[in-house]
Design an enzyme around this catalytic site. Structure first.
Site, PDB file in Angstrom:
ATOM      1  N   GLU A  22     -26.315  49.916  67.231  1.00 54.12           N
ATOM      2  CA  GLU A  22     -25.605  51.374  66.868  1.00 54.12           C
ATOM      3  C   GLU A  22     -25.933  51.792  65.364  1.00 54.12           C
ATOM      4  O   GLU A  22     -26.407  50.717  64.620  1.00 54.12           O
ATOM      5  CB  GLU A  22     -24.209  50.862  66.806  1.00 54.12           C
ATOM      6  CG  GLU A  22     -23.263  50.832  68.011  1.00 54.12           C
ATOM      7  CD  GLU A  22     -21.709  50.602  67.747  1.00 54.12           C
ATOM      8  OE1 GLU A  22     -21.421  50.923  66.835  1.00 54.12           O
ATOM      9  OE2 GLU A  22     -21.289  49.950  68.860  1.00 54.12           O
TER      10      GLU A  22
ATOM     11  N   GLU B 105     -19.479  43.321  68.036  1.00 51.55           N
ATOM     12  CA  GLU B 105     -18.784  43.371  66.792  1.00 51.55           C
ATOM     13  C   GLU B 105     -17.635  42.240  66.823  1.00 51.55           C
ATOM     14  O   GLU B 105     -16.553  42.659  66.572  1.00 51.55           O
ATOM     15  CB  GLU B 105     -18.483  44.579  66.193  1.00 51.55           C
ATOM     16  CG  GLU B 105     -19.805  45.537  66.035  1.00 51.55           C
ATOM     17  CD  GLU B 105     -19.271  46.595  65.129  1.00 51.55           C
ATOM     18  OE1 GLU B 105     -18.112  46.818  64.523  1.00 51.55           O
ATOM     19  OE2 GLU B 105     -20.147  47.424  64.854  1.00 51.55           O
TER      20      GLU B 105
HETATM   21  N1  LIG Z   1     -16.399  53.248  63.026  1.00 51.08           N
HETATM   22  N2  LIG Z   1     -17.247  53.555  63.673  1.00 51.08           N
HETATM   23  C1  LIG Z   1     -18.151  53.626  64.365  1.00 51.08           C
HETATM   24  C2  LIG Z   1     -18.610  52.807  65.369  1.00 51.08           C
HETATM   25  C3  LIG Z   1     -17.395  52.470  66.486  1.00 51.08           C
HETATM   26  O1  LIG Z   1     -17.156  53.555  67.076  1.00 51.08           O
HETATM   27  C4  LIG Z   1     -17.739  51.449  67.500  1.00 51.08           C
HETATM   28  O2  LIG Z   1     -16.954  51.270  68.671  1.00 51.08           O
HETATM   29  C5  LIG Z   1     -18.009  50.098  66.886  1.00 51.08           C
HETATM   30  O3  LIG Z   1     -18.800  49.294  67.773  1.00 51.08           O
HETATM   31  C6  LIG Z   1     -18.901  50.197  65.381  1.00 51.08           C
HETATM   32  O4  LIG Z   1     -17.941  50.497  64.327  1.00 51.08           O
HETATM   33  C7  LIG Z   1     -18.950  51.532  64.713  1.00 51.08           C
END
Ligand SMILES: N#[N+]C[C@@H]1[C@@H](O)[C@H](O)[C@@H](O)[C@@H]2O[C@H]12
Length: 437
Positions: free
Chosen positions: A347, A164
């Site tokens: 995810e 991300e």
């Molecule tokens: N907020 N939320 C849950 C989840 C977060 O915990 C992850 O680290 C990220 O990759 C993505 O944002 C999603």
């Protein structure tokens, strides 16, 4: 819907990230999230990842849990500051942790998918080298990636460069909600660009070192919809889709940023050396899709990007995100047609009002959420999308960034006072699904 409705080679898994679960700060150098989470006011209740789920010491137990659930694959991230002191000098003790983690996964027939960067940049590189704002960060990242490819590439054949980058750039450098907490619009575009260059440099190294492996990048993929049929709202939504989705996918496939978005950024300098896109647009093997919800957008003259979020009417998770499985189907079909690359859902999951009662957690809401999104996934596959796997976020409750430990996304409940793990009803459901029951 049964597991056997999916292609035989389709991988069902679960996912985590280093800073969110490991703890074990005694054996690694600090990251930007250590400094950020220890800064008063930055995280809910002042929560930090010093201990988290203590996965650093409990990884064998956690792998046993995954084995019991029956997952095919496990997506996790490597802590750069753990394997390279200050992000520069290899740390054999830290590397050894991941060697043992990978070997234990393989012993249990669980396929490892490694994310190289899930937001825990070595603090030294931020403090002394200006972090993602410094174009040279791509060289540091390539060195780190090469070290990991050499150490683990003989056993790990699925790699994700970045998780991300939109969050790292936009939330970390414009909104300021994530580490390092900057609030500078121009900086966020330089950071996004250096993240993409770093991705490209890692792919170049990968092709030399792991010749039989697959590499991709994972972005948050959001379904963006207009609040109304008003032309201004439609145009605002189209631009937001380009800022969030296109900005991190088009340069990799097409070698350029989305044109309308670039043209809309009147006062943003994008003085980019031409050959940067030669680096960024290295051929990759898949896109990772992190899907959670949609954004409903309307025009707003007062915002730098001329948009604002509207409150959608659908049922929401504990994060306030609408539950919208149709959005997953739509984005999978769109990406399949637009980018023509294999996809993994790296995810998808929800934060729920999970309560531990008599050593059980009855999270039917999460079972229904997963079922609905599995259905969208299956529909997309049936409609021709080259979709290779699905990783439920997350294996276990963990440190949810600025929300601290207040949001529970796990299939497994973690009692942070005792570090005891409890399989939620959703984990038991997943176990039966994976057994094709
Ligand atoms: N907020 N939320 C849950 C989840 C977060 O915990 C992850 O680290 C990220 O990759 C993505 O944002 C999603």
């Amino acid at each position: 819907m049964k597991r056997t409705d999916f292609p035989k080679e389709f991988k069902f898994g679960t996912a985590t990230a280093s800073y969110q679960i490991e703890g074990g700060i005694e054996d690694r150098s600090p990251s930007i999230w250590d400094e950020f989470s220890h800064t008063p006011g930055k995280t809910k209740n002042g929560d930090n990842g010093d201990v988290a789920c203590d996965h650093y010491h409990r990884y064998e137990e956690d792998i046993e849990i995954m084995k019991d659930i029956g997952v095919d694959a496990y997506r996790f991230s490597i802590s750069w500051p753990r394997v390279m002191t200050d992000g520069i000098k290899p740390n054999e003790k830290g590397i050894d942790f991941y060697q043992k983690l990978v070997d234990k996964l393989l012993e249990n027939n669980i396929t490892p998918f490694i994310t190289l960067y899930h937001w825990d940049l070595p603090l030294y590189l931020y403090k002394e080298k200006n972090g993602w704002l410094n174009p040279d960060i791509a060289n540091y990242f390539q060195d780190y990636a090469s070290l990991m490819f050499n150490k683990l590439g003989d056993r790990v054949k699925h790699w994700i460069t970045l998780n991300e980058p939109w969050c790292s750039a936009f939330l970390g450098y414009f909104v300021g909600e994530h580490a390092p907490g900057h609030k500078d619009f121009q900086e966020s575009f330089y950071v996004a660009h250096n993240l993409l260059r770093s991705h490209g440099k890692a792919v170049i190294a990968f092709r030399d070192i792991v010749k039989d492996g697959k590499i991709g990048i994972t972005n948050v993929v959001t379904k963006v919809e207009s609040l109304s049929n008003d032309e201004k709202d439609i145009q605002a939504a189209k631009l937001v889709d380009q800022y969030i989705n296109g900005w991190y996918h088009d340069p990799i496939v097409y070698g350029k940023y989305p044109e309308e978005a670039v043209n809309s950024l009147k006062n943003i300098k994008l003085d980019i050396p031409e050959n940067d896109f030669d680096i960024i647009s290295q051929t990759i093997d898949f896109f990772g899709v992190n899907y959670y919800s949609r954004q409903v957008i309307s025009y707003d003259e007062n915002h730098p990007l001329k948009f604002k979020h509207a409150e959608g009417p659908l049922p929401k998770t504990e994060m306030g995100w609408e539950i919208y499985p149709k959005g997953l189907y739509d984005k999978l079909v769109e990406f399949n047609n637009k980018y023509k690359l294999p996809l993994y859902i790296t995810e998808n999951g929800m934060a729920g009002p999970d309560k531990l009662e008599n050593e059980q957690i009855h999270d039917d809401y999460r079972i229904n959420y997963i079922k609905d999104h599995f259905k969208s996934t299956l529909d997309a596959i049936k409609d021709g999308v080259d979709l290779r796997g699905y990783f439920i976020w997350s294996l276990m409750d963990n440190f949810e960034w600025a929300h601290g430990y207040s949001k529970r996304f796990g299939l497994v409940y973690v009692d942070y006072n005792t570090q005891k793990r409890y399989l939620k009803d959703s984990a038991l459901w997943y176990k039966n699904f994976l057994l094709n029951k």
